[in-house]
Design a protein around this motif. Sequence first.
Motif, mmCIF file in Angstrom:
data_model
loop_
_atom_site.group_PDB
_atom_site.id
_atom_site.type_symbol
_atom_site.label_atom_id
_atom_site.label_comp_id
_atom_site.label_asym_id
_atom_site.label_seq_id
_atom_site.Cartn_x
_atom_site.Cartn_y
_atom_site.Cartn_z
ATOM 1 N N UNK A 27 0.846 -1.178 0.000
ATOM 2 C CA UNK A 27 0.000 0.000 0.000
ATOM 3 C C UNK A 27 0.886 1.234 0.000
ATOM 4 N N UNK A 28 0.834 2.026 -1.045
ATOM 5 C CA UNK A 28 1.699 3.203 -1.158
ATOM 6 C C UNK A 28 1.226 4.268 -0.182
ATOM 7 N N UNK A 29 2.118 4.682 0.697
ATOM 8 C CA UNK A 29 1.765 5.646 1.731
ATOM 9 C C UNK A 29 2.478 6.980 1.517
ATOM 10 N N UNK A 30 3.801 6.915 1.244
ATOM 11 C CA UNK A 30 4.621 8.106 1.048
ATOM 12 C C UNK A 30 4.470 9.097 2.202
ATOM 13 N N UNK A 31 4.665 8.578 3.396
ATOM 14 C CA UNK A 31 4.656 9.422 4.586
ATOM 15 C C UNK A 31 5.828 10.400 4.516
ATOM 16 N N UNK A 32 5.687 11.563 5.136
ATOM 17 C CA UNK A 32 6.795 12.520 5.142
ATOM 18 C C UNK A 32 7.734 12.290 6.324
ATOM 19 N N UNK A 33 7.450 11.253 7.102
ATOM 20 C CA UNK A 33 8.321 10.911 8.223
ATOM 21 C C UNK A 33 9.317 9.834 7.786
ATOM 22 N N UNK A 34 10.566 9.976 8.226
ATOM 23 C CA UNK A 34 11.591 8.997 7.872
ATOM 24 C C UNK A 34 12.524 8.787 9.064
ATOM 25 N N UNK A 35 12.791 7.523 9.363
ATOM 26 C CA UNK A 35 13.708 7.167 10.454
ATOM 27 C C UNK A 35 15.043 6.753 9.846
ATOM 28 N N UNK A 36 16.089 7.460 10.233
ATOM 29 C CA UNK A 36 17.413 7.252 9.654
ATOM 30 C C UNK A 36 18.321 6.608 10.696
ATOM 31 N N UNK A 37 18.803 5.401 10.395
ATOM 32 C CA UNK A 37 19.658 4.693 11.336
ATOM 33 C C UNK A 37 21.103 5.153 11.239
#
Length: 397
Positions: A27-37
Motif C-alpha cells: 500500500x503506497x503511503x509516502x509518509x513525510x516521516x523517515x527514520x534514519x539509522x
Amino acid sequence: MTSKLFLVAISLTLLTLAGCNKKSGPTVQNSNKVRVGYIGLTCEAPIYAAYEKGFFKEEGLEPELVKCSWSTYKDALALGSYDITHHLVMYFLKPIEQGLDVRFLAGIHRGCLRVQAGVKTNIHTIEDLKGKRIGVPGMGTPPFVFANRVFGVHGIDAGKDITWKVYPAGELGLAIDKGEVDAVANAEPIGSLLIAEGKVRNIADQIMDAPYKDEYCCEVIANGKWVDANPDTAARATRALLKGAKWVETNPRAAAVMAVEKKYLASTPELNTVALARLRYIPSVQLAEESVHTAGREMKVAKMLSPETDTEALAKRAFMHLPGVTDEWIKTLEVEKIAGAQVSPEEDIRLIAALIQKDSGDSCCRRKMFDQPDQDAPNLADPDAPCLQKNTVAAQK
C-alpha cells in the motif's frame, strides 16, 4: 437469462480477484516521516550533515535519527526499526543472498580499506602474503572482508593460507612492531597513520587500486517493504543523503568538527578530519550499481557467497532505482563551500604528523582514540576495557 446471470457472476468474480490482488501488493503511503539509522561512525558524516544542515527538511521530510549498534544493525533495518541509512555493500550482500529484504539505492563514498605489510618483511605483493600472519580489528569486519576479496582474486585461500590474528584497531601497529603479525588489514585513519610512522607499506589499497578505486564501499540502503510502500519518500530521503555526501566532500573539515561537537561519535576533530579528508564522497547511481555487481562476483570467488549464487541476479535484486535519483540529478546538485573547511594534501600530511606527535611515549589513549565503531564489529575487544600501555600489545581473542 441464464447466460446473462453467468456473465454477471464471472464479472463479479474477476472484480473480486482484482481487488484481492490489489490488496496483496504494498500500500503506497509516502509518509513525510523517515527514520534514519546510524551507529556513530566516521564515514556516516553525510547522515549528520543531512540532518544538521536541513537537507531532509528541504525534501519535505520530518527526519528522526535512530541510534543503533553493530550487533543488531542489519536485523534492525530488515525488521523496520529504522527505514534508511548508508552502509557497507560487503556487509549486507551475504544477508541479502540469504533473504534479507533491503535495497541499495545510490553510492555515498568510495573506499578506505587497506592491506599493509610491515616494512621489515619481504612482502611486496599480494601473492607474498600466502602463509603469513595478518592482524585485523575483528573477523567479519570491513577490513577482513576486503582482504578476503583481494586474496580470492589472487588465488589465495583465506581460510587455509592465512593465519588471522585479532587486535584492537589502535594496536595493529604495535603488533607489527613486536613481530606478532607480518601484515595488517585496516581502515582509515589507521592505514595513513601507520604509513606516516614508517611501519608499513601498502600491498592493496581500496582508494588507489583497480577495480576497488572506482567502487562504492558505502551506499544508501533501505528496508525493502518501506521502499515499496513509500517510493517517493525513499527517493527524497536518498536525495537528502546524497546532498549530505556532496557537502562533506566539499567541506570535510567542517563535517569532521560538526560530527564531534554534536557528539555523533567519540573522536577528536583532528582525527576525524584526517579520516574524512581521505575519503571520496562523490555521489553516484550507475557506479553504485556496478559496485554491487563487482563486490558480489569477488565475494563469490572468495567463498563469502554460496557457490550456487547467481551474483548478477543477486545484484539486480539488491539494487533499486528510484524516480528522481539519477546521475543527471546529481550533476545539478550544488552545496555551499565554507571558507577554511577544506583540507589540502599538504595539510593532510601535517595533520597526520601532529596526531603521531600527540600520541606521546607513555600515553595509553591510543586505543581509546582510534578504536572507533567504524574499526569495530560485534566480536571485537570490549571498547570500554581499560587502556593498555603503549608498549603492550593486546592479547589475542
